[in-house]
Scaffold this motif. Structure first.
Motif, PDB file in Angstrom:
ATOM      1  N   ARG A  16     105.261  19.646 -49.101  1.00 60.68           N
ATOM      2  CA  ARG A  16     104.100  20.012 -49.915  1.00 60.68           C
ATOM      3  C   ARG A  16     103.548  21.327 -49.376  1.00 60.68           C
ATOM      4  O   ARG A  16     103.121  21.407 -48.215  1.00 60.68           O
ATOM      5  CB  ARG A  16     103.021  18.932 -49.884  1.00 60.68           C
ATOM      6  N   LEU A  17     103.550  22.367 -50.217  1.00 59.86           N
ATOM      7  CA  LEU A  17     103.073  23.690 -49.832  1.00 59.86           C
ATOM      8  C   LEU A  17     101.892  24.093 -50.705  1.00 59.86           C
ATOM      9  O   LEU A  17     101.957  24.007 -51.940  1.00 59.86           O
ATOM     10  CB  LEU A  17     104.186  24.733 -49.981  1.00 59.86           C
ATOM     11  N   GLY A  18     100.818  24.536 -50.087  1.00 60.38           N
ATOM     12  CA  GLY A  18      99.655  24.989 -50.827  1.00 60.38           C
ATOM     13  C   GLY A  18      99.723  26.472 -51.140  1.00 60.38           C
ATOM     14  O   GLY A  18     100.382  27.243 -50.432  1.00 60.38           O
ATOM     15  N   PHE A  19      99.027  26.873 -52.199  1.00 56.92           N
ATOM     16  CA  PHE A  19      98.901  28.287 -52.542  1.00 56.92           C
ATOM     17  C   PHE A  19      97.584  28.517 -53.247  1.00 56.92           C
ATOM     18  O   PHE A  19      97.020  27.610 -53.870  1.00 56.92           O
ATOM     19  CB  PHE A  19     100.067  28.770 -53.413  1.00 56.92           C
ATOM     20  N   ASP A  43     113.100  19.658 -51.634  1.00 59.34           N
ATOM     21  CA  ASP A  43     112.256  19.147 -52.714  1.00 59.34           C
ATOM     22  C   ASP A  43     110.829  19.607 -52.405  1.00 59.34           C
ATOM     23  O   ASP A  43     110.142  19.008 -51.583  1.00 59.34           O
ATOM     24  CB  ASP A  43     112.345  17.620 -52.756  1.00 59.34           C
ATOM     25  N   VAL A  44     110.415  20.707 -53.045  1.00 62.15           N
ATOM     26  CA  VAL A  44     109.136  21.341 -52.710  1.00 62.15           C
ATOM     27  C   VAL A  44     108.131  21.118 -53.823  1.00 62.15           C
ATOM     28  O   VAL A  44     108.394  21.422 -54.990  1.00 62.15           O
ATOM     29  CB  VAL A  44     109.313  22.852 -52.450  1.00 62.15           C
ATOM     30  N   GLU A  45     106.980  20.603 -53.453  1.00 62.40           N
ATOM     31  CA  GLU A  45     105.855  20.461 -54.371  1.00 62.40           C
ATOM     32  C   GLU A  45     104.835  21.552 -54.041  1.00 62.40           C
ATOM     33  O   GLU A  45     104.426  21.691 -52.886  1.00 62.40           O
ATOM     34  CB  GLU A  45     105.210  19.086 -54.210  1.00 62.40           C
ATOM     35  N   LEU A  46     104.431  22.322 -55.043  1.00 59.60           N
ATOM     36  CA  LEU A  46     103.424  23.358 -54.851  1.00 59.60           C
ATOM     37  C   LEU A  46     102.063  22.812 -55.286  1.00 59.60           C
ATOM     38  O   LEU A  46     101.927  22.248 -56.376  1.00 59.60           O
ATOM     39  CB  LEU A  46     103.769  24.610 -55.653  1.00 59.60           C
ATOM     40  N   VAL A  47     101.070  23.020 -54.429  1.00 58.66           N
ATOM     41  CA  VAL A  47      99.723  22.496 -54.669  1.00 58.66           C
ATOM     42  C   VAL A  47      98.770  23.675 -54.780  1.00 58.66           C
ATOM     43  O   VAL A  47      98.567  24.417 -53.818  1.00 58.66           O
ATOM     44  CB  VAL A  47      99.280  21.557 -53.524  1.00 58.66           C
TER      45      VAL A  47
END
Length: 418
Positions: A16-19, A43-47
């Motif tokens: 889980r990566l924030g932006f 498997d990257v989720e962008l938050v």
């Protein structure tokens, strides 16, 4: 473009990566949309986060693993003296430049009326302080966070006007997505912010770009990939693949032929949304030429220890960090991790971890592992030079120590590092 080696997705492995919705969040967004994360088995989720404080807090509490961060932010989180430390590792720079100092129409008009040389940041800073003294109350400006490159660039610009400049300016934190409303309500008279907000302020006829961050520090590291150190230590192999995917995205972003597709991607509501559509009518569309924003060329992604040291010295000077040693910086900024990922993609890197910041007014070359490596210019406002201190020497950031280690440049030659 160097393509990552396709891998099978790791079942159950989720990152889980924030932006924050800024133009320089593009490496994460592009890596996801073009399948570059998938190609690396990730498997990257962008938050999406509304502010840097929100992103910082979610990393602090383990709600996200890391993400798109302001370059000083991992230093502030890892080396904090006034709050619990949260160790963060920086293995690459995501972007350079892209900040602008934008003034509201009235303040900008006052500088024009005074016949100030608007191309000279020191002259404009002095005139701005003069305007504040004349009217008898501080000028109210905004940066996106106290521990941001925007805040440090804004303060270094104003400090060039003289030692009393800080007494005539009030700087408050305003989230990038609230900057336009802050101008409309006259809550602030100017700001230092990243794109696309400077361009939007100009498009909405709320202000004018006066200077770029590039004029304060050429090719400064703007955003970095910051990951929780405990996550990186547990997932070292996948961290390497994460760097590879983002390096490929940065290469793609520096190709102007890809910018039409980039605009379509960023316009998705889960990313930057409608604000990008507005810029279709702006003369420069996505990338304002004055702001010099780039993602890959001239070794843009290399995490220089000397640049981290300069940022730490500014945070210390502003009372946001205590003494910082070389050993402390090496725990946060990891050129070794970047070299490993870059080498696996055939990308050469400098053999040194540091250089004299401010010495180069033009691009130059350093020795790489396989030949010369192109490196961007790094001129500092006022022709200052900042020398990297040897390991195990603390840097207290006091004015006396700063004077002994930062001096005025006399030339712009090339070097092989320190």
């Amino acid at each position: 473009m160097v393509h990552p080696t396709p891998l099978h997705r790791h079942p159950g492995f989720h990152v889980r990566l924030g932006f924050v919705p800024l133009l320089d969040s593009a490496p994460l967004i592009v890596a996801r949309e073009l399948g570059l994360f998938d190609a690396e088995g990730l498997d990257v989720e962008l938050v999406r986060e509304g502010s840097w404080a929100s992103l910082r807090d979610k990393v602090t509490f383990g709600l996200i693993d890391g993400g798109h961060m302001l370059a000083p932010m991992p230093l502030s989180m890892s080396l904090a003296s006034d709050r619990p430390k949260v160790p963060v590792v920086v293995g690459m720079v995501l972007s350079r430049n892209g900040n602008g100092i934008t003034l509201g129409n009235r303040l900008f008009g006052d500088l024009l009326h005074a016949a100030t040389n608007l191309d000279n940041p020191i002259a404009t800073a002095r005139e701005l302080i003069g305007l504040a003294k004349h009217r008898g109350k501080p000028i109210r400006l905004a940066s996106v966070a106290p521990w941001s490159s925007h805040d440090l660039q804004l303060r270094d610009w104003l400090a060039s006007a003289g030692p009393d400049a800080e007494h005539h300016i009030q700087i408050i934190p305003v989230s990038p997505i609230q900057m336009v409303d802050a101008f409309r309500s006259n809550a602030i008279e100017g700001c230092c912010v990243g794109e696309p907000w400077n361009s939007l302020l100009e498009y909405e006829d709320l202000g004018h770009i006066l200077h770029s961050g590039h004029q304060i520090w050429q090719n400064a590291p703007e955003k970095v990939l910051g990951m929780r150190a405990d996550w990186m230590s547990q997932h070292g192999v996948m961290y390497r693949h994460l760097l590879r995917a983002l390096l490929a995205a940065c290469q793609w972003l520096d190709n102007p032929h890809n910018h039409r597709l980039l605009r379509k991607i960023l316009a998705k509501p889960e990313y930057l949304g409608e604000q990008i559509n507005v810029l279709d009518n702006h003369p420069y569309s996505l990338f304002h030429p004055r702001l010099e924003q780039h993602f890959f060329r001239h070794s843009a992604n290399f995490p220089w220890l000397s640049q981290a040291h300069w940022l730490a010295s500014r945070l210390t000077l502003r009372g946001q960090l205590g003494p910082v040693s070389g050993e402390m910086l090496r725990q946060v900024v990891r050129p070794d991790l970047f070299r490993d990922a870059a080498a696996s993609m055939g990308i050469d890197t400098p053999v040194v971890d540091s250089k004299t910041e401010g010495q180069h007014q033009c691009p130059f070359t350093l020795s790489g592992h396989y030949g010369p490596v192109d490196v961007a210019s790094d001129r500092l406002l006022g022709e200052h030079l900042h020398d990297w201190m040897a390991d195990n020497h603390d840097y207290s950031g006091s004015p006396n120590n700063e004077a002994s280690r930062t001096k005025t440049a006399t030339g712009n030659g090339s070097e092989q590092g320190n």
